[in-house]
Design a protein around this motif. Structure first.
Motif, PDB file in Angstrom:
ATOM      1  N   GLY A   1       5.334   2.825  -2.457  1.00 33.48           N
ATOM      2  CA  GLY A   1       4.862   4.402  -1.313  1.00 33.48           C
ATOM      3  C   GLY A   1       6.306   5.093  -1.259  1.00 33.48           C
ATOM      4  N   TYR A   2       5.211   5.919  -1.270  1.00 29.40           N
ATOM      5  CA  TYR A   2       6.905   7.327  -1.403  1.00 29.40           C
ATOM      6  C   TYR A   2       6.988   8.012  -0.267  1.00 29.40           C
ATOM      7  N   LEU A   3       6.109   8.204   0.836  1.00 28.68           N
ATOM      8  CA  LEU A   3       5.430   8.665   1.564  1.00 28.68           C
ATOM      9  C   LEU A   3       5.647   8.555   3.089  1.00 28.68           C
ATOM     10  N   GLY A   4       5.802   7.232   3.092  1.00 28.23           N
ATOM     11  CA  GLY A   4       5.547   7.018   4.736  1.00 28.23           C
ATOM     12  C   GLY A   4       4.145   6.847   5.576  1.00 28.23           C
ATOM     13  N   HIS A   5       4.094   5.511   5.982  1.00 30.94           N
ATOM     14  CA  HIS A   5       2.654   5.938   6.298  1.00 30.94           C
ATOM     15  C   HIS A   5       2.343   7.271   7.433  1.00 30.94           C
ATOM     16  N   ARG A   6       1.439   8.143   7.631  1.00 30.19           N
ATOM     17  CA  ARG A   6       0.735   8.921   7.695  1.00 30.19           C
ATOM     18  C   ARG A   6       2.526   9.691   8.231  1.00 30.19           C
ATOM     19  N   LEU A   7       3.256   9.970   7.240  1.00 31.14           N
ATOM     20  CA  LEU A   7       4.687  10.808   6.787  1.00 31.14           C
ATOM     21  C   LEU A   7       5.428  10.639   7.478  1.00 31.14           C
ATOM     22  N   VAL A   8       4.907   9.660   8.266  1.00 33.69           N
ATOM     23  CA  VAL A   8       6.284   9.159   8.788  1.00 33.69           C
ATOM     24  C   VAL A   8       6.597   7.966   9.507  1.00 33.69           C
ATOM     25  N   GLU A   9       5.569   7.036   9.440  1.00 38.39           N
ATOM     26  CA  GLU A   9       6.407   5.609   9.535  1.00 38.39           C
ATOM     27  C   GLU A   9       6.598   5.037   8.597  1.00 38.39           C
ATOM     28  N   ARG A  10       7.799   4.003   8.781  1.00 33.85           N
ATOM     29  CA  ARG A  10       8.263   3.290   7.445  1.00 33.85           C
ATOM     30  C   ARG A  10       6.499   2.284   6.856  1.00 33.85           C
ATOM     31  N   CYS A  11       7.048   1.637   5.875  1.00 31.78           N
ATOM     32  CA  CYS A  11       6.302   0.601   5.320  1.00 31.78           C
ATOM     33  C   CYS A  11       6.120  -0.447   6.374  1.00 31.78           C
ATOM     34  N   PRO A  12       4.625  -1.007   6.106  1.00 29.76           N
ATOM     35  CA  PRO A  12       4.823  -2.013   7.229  1.00 29.76           C
ATOM     36  C   PRO A  12       5.570  -3.131   6.439  1.00 29.76           C
ATOM     37  N   PRO A  13       6.012  -4.442   6.329  1.00 33.01           N
ATOM     38  CA  PRO A  13       6.409  -5.420   5.554  1.00 33.01           C
ATOM     39  C   PRO A  13       5.683  -6.159   4.874  1.00 33.01           C
ATOM     40  N   GLU A  14       4.020  -6.019   5.387  1.00 37.58           N
ATOM     41  CA  GLU A  14       2.662  -7.022   4.931  1.00 37.58           C
ATOM     42  C   GLU A  14       2.233  -5.944   3.715  1.00 37.58           C
ATOM     43  N   LEU A  15       2.947  -4.932   4.056  1.00 40.05           N
ATOM     44  CA  LEU A  15       1.649  -3.812   2.595  1.00 40.05           C
ATOM     45  C   LEU A  15       3.260  -3.391   1.282  1.00 40.05           C
ATOM     46  N   LEU A  16       4.477  -3.760   1.789  1.00 37.64           N
ATOM     47  CA  LEU A  16       5.432  -4.308   1.227  1.00 37.64           C
ATOM     48  C   LEU A  16       4.974  -5.662  -0.001  1.00 37.64           C
ATOM     49  N   VAL A  17       4.970  -6.351   0.747  1.00 38.60           N
ATOM     50  CA  VAL A  17       4.917  -7.557   0.464  1.00 38.60           C
ATOM     51  C   VAL A  17       3.675  -7.530  -0.933  1.00 38.60           C
ATOM     52  N   ARG A  18       2.542  -6.956  -0.135  1.00 40.11           N
ATOM     53  CA  ARG A  18       1.058  -6.383  -1.385  1.00 40.11           C
ATOM     54  C   ARG A  18       1.921  -5.751  -1.819  1.00 40.11           C
ATOM     55  N   TRP A  19       2.580  -4.813  -2.046  1.00 43.03           N
ATOM     56  CA  TRP A  19       2.760  -3.976  -3.072  1.00 43.03           C
ATOM     57  C   TRP A  19       3.551  -4.261  -3.869  1.00 43.03           C
ATOM     58  N   LEU A  20       4.774  -5.286  -3.606  1.00 40.09           N
ATOM     59  CA  LEU A  20       5.574  -6.448  -5.070  1.00 40.09           C
ATOM     60  C   LEU A  20       4.867  -7.333  -4.964  1.00 40.09           C
ATOM     61  N   GLN A  21       3.561  -7.760  -5.026  1.00 45.66           N
ATOM     62  CA  GLN A  21       2.766  -8.870  -6.030  1.00 45.66           C
ATOM     63  C   GLN A  21       2.097  -7.542  -6.478  1.00 45.66           C
ATOM     64  N   PHE A  22       1.417  -6.753  -6.130  1.00 45.95           N
ATOM     65  CA  PHE A  22       0.640  -5.627  -7.498  1.00 45.95           C
ATOM     66  C   PHE A  22       1.450  -5.114  -8.187  1.00 45.95           C
ATOM     67  N   GLY A  23       3.099  -4.962  -8.249  1.00 50.93           N
ATOM     68  CA  GLY A  23       3.540  -4.178  -8.574  1.00 50.93           C
ATOM     69  C   GLY A  23       4.596  -5.695  -9.311  1.00 50.93           C
ATOM     70  N   CYS A  24       4.052  -6.664  -9.910  1.00 54.59           N
ATOM     71  CA  CYS A  24       4.178  -7.906 -10.895  1.00 54.59           C
ATOM     72  C   CYS A  24       3.961  -7.816 -11.914  1.00 54.59           C
ATOM     73  N   PHE A  25       2.398  -7.201 -11.648  1.00 52.12           N
ATOM     74  CA  PHE A  25       1.204  -7.030 -13.046  1.00 52.12           C
ATOM     75  C   PHE A  25       1.450  -5.607 -13.492  1.00 52.12           C
ATOM     76  N   THR A  26       2.782  -4.839 -12.985  1.00 54.64           N
ATOM     77  CA  THR A  26       2.881  -3.230 -13.718  1.00 54.64           C
ATOM     78  C   THR A  26       3.726  -3.333 -14.734  1.00 54.64           C
ATOM     79  N   PRO A  27       3.628  -2.369 -15.929  1.00 59.22           N
ATOM     80  CA  PRO A  27       5.231  -2.820 -16.762  1.00 59.22           C
ATOM     81  C   PRO A  27       6.811  -2.435 -16.062  1.00 59.22           C
ATOM     82  N   LEU A  28       6.227  -1.094 -15.344  1.00 52.21           N
ATOM     83  CA  LEU A  28       7.546  -1.683 -14.455  1.00 52.21           C
ATOM     84  C   LEU A  28       7.162  -1.195 -13.426  1.00 52.21           C
ATOM     85  N   MET A  29       8.572  -1.425 -12.783  1.00 58.73           N
ATOM     86  CA  MET A  29       8.295  -1.908 -11.140  1.00 58.73           C
ATOM     87  C   MET A  29      10.282  -0.833 -10.563  1.00 58.73           C
TER      88      MET A  29
END
Length: 177
Positions: A141-169
């Motif tokens: 993500g870009y804006l951070g949870h609720r536009l204030v907090e940083r990306c939680p570690p579990e979300l980053l892992v899931r997003w990276l997993q998803f990103g592996c299946f998209t053409p560009l990361m």
């Protein structure tokens, strides 16, 4: 002359004007000549133009707003091709009919939350079904949870997993925990 808009006082570039397009392309080329070989294009689309805006080609804001993003992309791609033939890369946020033919498209500014990741999966499937082969998004993500907090570690892992299946990361990793 500038006017109030969502970014303050100013104006978008009227890419329906050959003189304005050439001026903009020359500004971009000044930066590219310093060694920059990639552009991440944000804004420039014009979907927020008011109906009373009159463009150089005579159309009103609402009539041409959806085409301005494509004209902006073409201008930037021309600048890249003129300074770095065959080497420059363009990431454009806006995406309408035909824009997948110029550069890569990135999904813009998702919040760093699980809802935004789910919405991004749907957007990615839609992009693929629309023929966009060069698709990207900000991993984590870009804006951070609720536009204030940083990306939680579990979300980053899931997003990276998803990103592996998209053409560009690519990522906005500084916003992640």
């Amino acid at each position: 002359m500038g006017r109030q808009w969502w970014m303050g006082t100013g104006s978008i570039v009227d890419f329906t004007s050959p003189d304005a397009e050439e001026w903009w392309r020359e500004q971009v080329k000044r930066v590219l000549r310093q060694g920059v070989e990639g552009i991440k294009m944000d804004d420039g689309d014009g979907y927020y133009l008011k109906e009373d805006v009159r463009l150089a080609d005579g159309r009103r804001g609402g009539e041409a707003a959806w085409q301005l993003g494509g004209l902006h992309r073409i201008s930037l791609q021309l600048a890249l091709d003129e300074v770095h033939p065959g080497a420059g890369v363009l990431f454009g946020r806006s995406g309408w009919i035909g824009q997948h033919a110029v550069g890569h498209t990135w999904a813009a500014d998702q919040g760093s939350d699980f809802w935004s990741l789910r919405a991004l999966v749907v957007a990615t499937l839609s992009a693929a079904a629309s023929g966009m082969s060069n698709w990207s998004h900000d991993v984590g993500g870009y804006l951070g949870h609720r536009l204030v907090e940083r990306c939680p570690p579990e979300l980053l892992v899931r997003w990276l997993q998803f990103g592996c299946f998209t053409p560009l990361m690519q990522g906005a990793f500084p916003l992640c925990a």
